[in-house]
Structures are given as structure tokens and as C-alpha cells.
Design an enzyme around this catalytic site. Structure first.
Site, mmCIF file in Angstrom:
data_model
loop_
_atom_site.group_PDB
_atom_site.id
_atom_site.type_symbol
_atom_site.label_atom_id
_atom_site.label_comp_id
_atom_site.label_asym_id
_atom_site.label_seq_id
_atom_site.Cartn_x
_atom_site.Cartn_y
_atom_site.Cartn_z
ATOM 1 N N MET A 68 29.734 23.495 -11.826
ATOM 2 C CA MET A 68 29.323 23.541 -10.426
ATOM 3 C C MET A 68 27.813 23.763 -10.309
ATOM 4 S SD MET A 68 28.708 25.622 -7.485
ATOM 5 C CE MET A 68 29.049 27.216 -8.151
ATOM 6 N N MET A 111 28.477 29.927 -2.197
ATOM 7 C CA MET A 111 29.303 28.796 -1.871
ATOM 8 C C MET A 111 28.890 27.650 -2.741
ATOM 9 S SD MET A 111 27.945 26.309 0.794
ATOM 10 C CE MET A 111 29.095 25.238 0.675
ATOM 11 N N PRO A 112 29.609 26.757 -3.130
ATOM 12 C CA PRO A 112 30.949 26.404 -2.682
ATOM 13 C C PRO A 112 32.012 27.438 -3.089
ATOM 14 C CG PRO A 112 29.972 24.603 -3.972
ATOM 15 C CD PRO A 112 29.081 25.781 -4.084
ATOM 16 N N LEU A 113 33.149 27.351 -2.418
ATOM 17 C CA LEU A 113 34.305 28.168 -2.745
ATOM 18 C C LEU A 113 35.250 27.320 -3.579
ATOM 19 C CD1 LEU A 113 36.250 30.585 -2.400
ATOM 20 C CD2 LEU A 113 36.948 29.561 -0.221
ATOM 21 N N THR A 116 35.767 23.881 -1.543
ATOM 22 C CA THR A 116 35.384 23.912 -0.144
ATOM 23 C C THR A 116 33.870 24.050 -0.119
ATOM 24 O OG1 THR A 116 37.471 24.998 0.406
ATOM 25 C CG2 THR A 116 35.722 25.072 2.070
#
Length: 135
Positions: free
Chosen positions: A28, A1-3, A72
Site C-alpha cells: 500500500m 487511510m486507506p482502510l 476503502t
């Protein structure tokens, strides 16, 4: 995660999509300091007539290369979010030729009980993932 969920106009090749996803993953990783294998990405391609991304009156030019990214994630600080926005447009421009004006990002935050990575368990809650879940 994150998505990370990507919305874009259909027509890119598999190679172009892989380059785009790799670039976003690098941004990211750098911004959110998560492990390399925290990679969850989904691409949705849309017909041009079904994908409208305007500029909210900001006079931001858009082209057929426009990309909308929904992230997300567990809560992130303002500095990490702003770093992600900057690194993402830099990576996409350098690797994919996508202008910063063609990148829109929306962050959706949730909490530990909102994630199950499989096996019917909430790994952040069970302790299978550390206190910060690799975040």
C-alpha cells in the site's frame, strides 16, 4: 487511510497475521505513496463454512489460505490500483507463501467528507490533514 479490511479463514497465528498485515502495508505504501503511519487495518476471521470465495468462472484455484482485501480509499488512478494489486500479491507470496490466486481485492472509493480520524472532526475538511490527506 486507506482502510484495509482483510477477510480470511480462521486459524492463522498472531505472527502469521502480523506478517500478512506488514506485507500488505508495504504494498500500500509503495503503490499509493502515503505516509508510513497511514496504517488502518482490520482483520475478520471466518469459519471455513462461512467463507466462500469462488472464481467468477475464471478458473482461479483457491486454497484455505485465500484472503479477500477490501480497500476503502479516496479516489485512486487506474495505474496506482493496478500497481497495488501486483505489489500486494508479490508481497503476500514472498512474505507469507500465499499464492496470487488466493488474493482477491475490492476497492471502495469515497471522498474527503467521508472520513473522521477522531475527535468528532472531518480532518480533510478542517485542514488538519493536507489537501491530499497524505495520499
Amino acid at each position: 487511510m486507506p482502510l484495509l479490511t482483510f477477510h480470511l479463514v480462521e486459524g492463522r497465528t498472531d505472527t502469521e497475521l502480523k506478517t500478512l498485515l506488514d506485507a500488505a502495508h508495504r504494498a500500500m505504501l509503495a503503490a499509493f505513496k502515503v505516509p508510513e503511519r497511514d496504517r488502518y487495518q482490520i482483520v475478520h476471521e471466518h469459519k471455513p463454512s462461512r467463507f466462500i470465495v469462488e472464481d467468477t468462472g475464471l478458473d482461479i484455484p483457491r486454497t484455505e489460505k485465500v484472503v479477500v482485501v477490501q480497500v476503502t480509499t479516496r479516489p485512486r488512478g487506474r495505474a496506482a490500483k493496478e500497481l497495488f494489486y501486483r505489489l500486494l500479491v508479490e508481497e503476500l507470496e514472498r512474505s507469507c507463501g500465499i499464492a496470487p490466486s488466493d488474493v482477491m481485492v475490492s476497492m471502495v472509493e469515497n471522498s474527503d467528507e467521508d472520513w473522521s480520524f477522531g475527535l468528532g472532526r472531518a480532518q480533510f475538511l478542517t485542514g488538519e490533514l493536507g489537501g491530499n490527506g497524505g495520499d
